[in-house]
Each structure stands twice: as C-alpha cells, then as structure tokens.
Enzyme design. Structure first.
Site, PDB file in Angstrom:
ATOM      1  CB  SER A 148      -0.898   0.015   1.247  1.00 38.01           C
ATOM      2  OG  SER A 148      -1.497   1.270   1.440  1.00 38.01           O
ATOM      3  CE1 TYR A 161      -4.077  -2.365   5.093  1.00 36.13           C
ATOM      4  CE2 TYR A 161      -3.345  -0.156   4.483  1.00 36.13           C
ATOM      5  CZ  TYR A 161      -3.804  -1.408   4.114  1.00 36.13           C
ATOM      6  OH  TYR A 161      -3.975  -1.710   2.788  1.00 36.13           O
TER       7      TYR A 161
END
Length: 255
Positions: A148, A161
């Site tokens: 990501s 995350y």
C-alpha cells in the site's frame, strides 16, 4: 517480436488470496484472460464459487478454495489443494489484507495489532514458505505482494496498517534477495486509493475524497483492473529481470 507471448500466462498456475472481490478478483480476471489457471481464495466458499463460475462462464480455467489466511493450518491446506488441483504453483499473489481500525495509533488495541500483523505480514511470509518447493520448480516463478502507499508513508488513521504494509515491502525485498538463485522473482505493488469495498470508508467520504483529490496528479480513484494489469506485468516474462522492486499505482499521490 510477438508481444502477445511476452505477456502470456498460458499454462501457468496462479494462486491469489483475498480474491473474491476487489483488487484480488481484478488480478484473477486479468491473469485468467492471459491464460493462467487461477485459484482464488478468501474466507467464504460460497462467494468464491460465485466468482469462479463468473470466470468459467468467460471461458477461463478457475476454481475457488476457502482459506482464512490468519490460520496457518488453513494456508497449508490451501497450497495442498492447489497442487492437487493443478499440479504446481507458478505465481503467488499475497493480496489478502485487513484494516479493522481507523483512528489515532495509540488507540489501537493489542488485539487489533495482532490481527493486522497476522493477516498482512505473517500470512504472506508463511504462504511464501509453503509455496517455495513448488515455485522453485517453475520455469518462470513470480511472487507479487500487494502492499500500500501506506507502506511508503504512513496514512492518517491507519497507523498499524501502514506499519504492516511497510513490513511487507521489507519482506518482499528479503525474499527477492534470497530467492534469486532459485529463479523466483518477488515484487510488491503499492496501490493508492482504489475503488473497492475495502476502501469504501475513504472514497465514499466526501471530505476525505476532496482532500485526497487535491494530492493526486490523476484526479480520480483507481480501479482493480489497473492493479491487475500491473500485476500481469510482474507475473509475465515482460518483467523477467525485475525483482525486489516496489511499484506505485497511486495516481501520483506519492510524487
């Protein structure tokens, strides 16, 4: 030069986690269209059967195998069933991921921390290990980890995350360096804001979207198909001299 053969996955077997929807299914559809035999995996068999049938109705070879990637014993069974079905594994896509909390990092519980790390880091590590004996037999093995933009620069409200996705990038480079002699390539893709159900809390929020669009060179959200096409490059012989690399697909967010 026949470029169609360069991007062909004809006869290859691809295992993709988190593939009953979103980016995972987008990758599966592209791989299947390129000739791969595709194994899609997620937690619910009924959702997988539906998506596998969609692929089959398009004339593709596909099957669904349920697996909760946070359970190591299920990962082992996933690999075993894949090999029983198609005989080998040439391509592994670690796409399954979780982000169960949104807010200040100091408010993240240890339970949430452990869940994020189990799915986003530990599972890709274990699945790579389990697939290694099969990947090393392939003439063109490729592992693609879906990280990501948060793995490059922490995203607000997605602290742990982001930490997990940074760890996945590091894991990608470690495997790439160690597996080069086995002729297994390992790369990572860092999507930006892709319009999927997973990211819906972001792209459906007008205030967040207004702020995000201001930072994008390409003023829109991305699509699962666009990530799938980048994954096709990394899975095919077009990227035969590429390993340990991190590819941004974020509309220019990180410029």
């Amino acid at each position: 030069m026949d470029l169609s053969s360069v991007f062909s996955l004809d006869g290859k077997v691809a295992l993709i986690t988190g593939a009953s929807k979103g980016i995972g299914y987008g990758i599966a559809e592209i791989f299947a269209a390129a000739g791969a035999k595709v194994v899609i995996s997620s937690r619910k068999q009924d959702a997988l059967d539906e998506k596998a049938n969609q692929l089959k109705n398009q004339g593709y070879e596909a099957c669904g195998i349920a697996c909760n990637v946070s359970h190591p014993e299920e990962l082992s069974l996933l690999v075993k069933k894949t090999v029983e079905k198609y005989g080998t594994i040439d391509i592994l896509v670690n796409n399954a991921g979780v982000s169960p909390v949104f807010g200040p990092v100091h408010e993240t519980s240890l339970e949430a921390f452990d869940k994020i790390m189990a799915v986003n880091v530990k599972a890709p590590f274990e699945l790579c290990r389990l697939c290694f004996p099969h990947l090393r037999k392939s003439s063109a093995a490729s592992v693609i980890n879906i990280s990501s933009i948060g793995g490059i620069s922490p995203e607000t409200g997605l602290g742990i995350y982001s930490v997990s996705k940074a760890a996945l990038i590091s894991l990608t480079k470690v495997f790439a360096k160690e597996w080069g002699e086995a002729k297994i390539r390992v790369n990572a893709i860092c999507p930006g804001l892709i319009e999927t159900k997973f990211s819906e809390p972001l792209w459906s929020n007008e205030k967040i979207m207004t702020k995000v669009l201001q930072q994008l060179a390409i003023k829109r959200t991305g699509t699962s198909t666009e990530i799938g096409l980048m994954a096709l490059y990394l899975a095919s012989s077009a990227s035969s001299y590429t390993t340990g690399s991190v590819f941004m697909a974020d509309g220019g967010f990180s410029i």
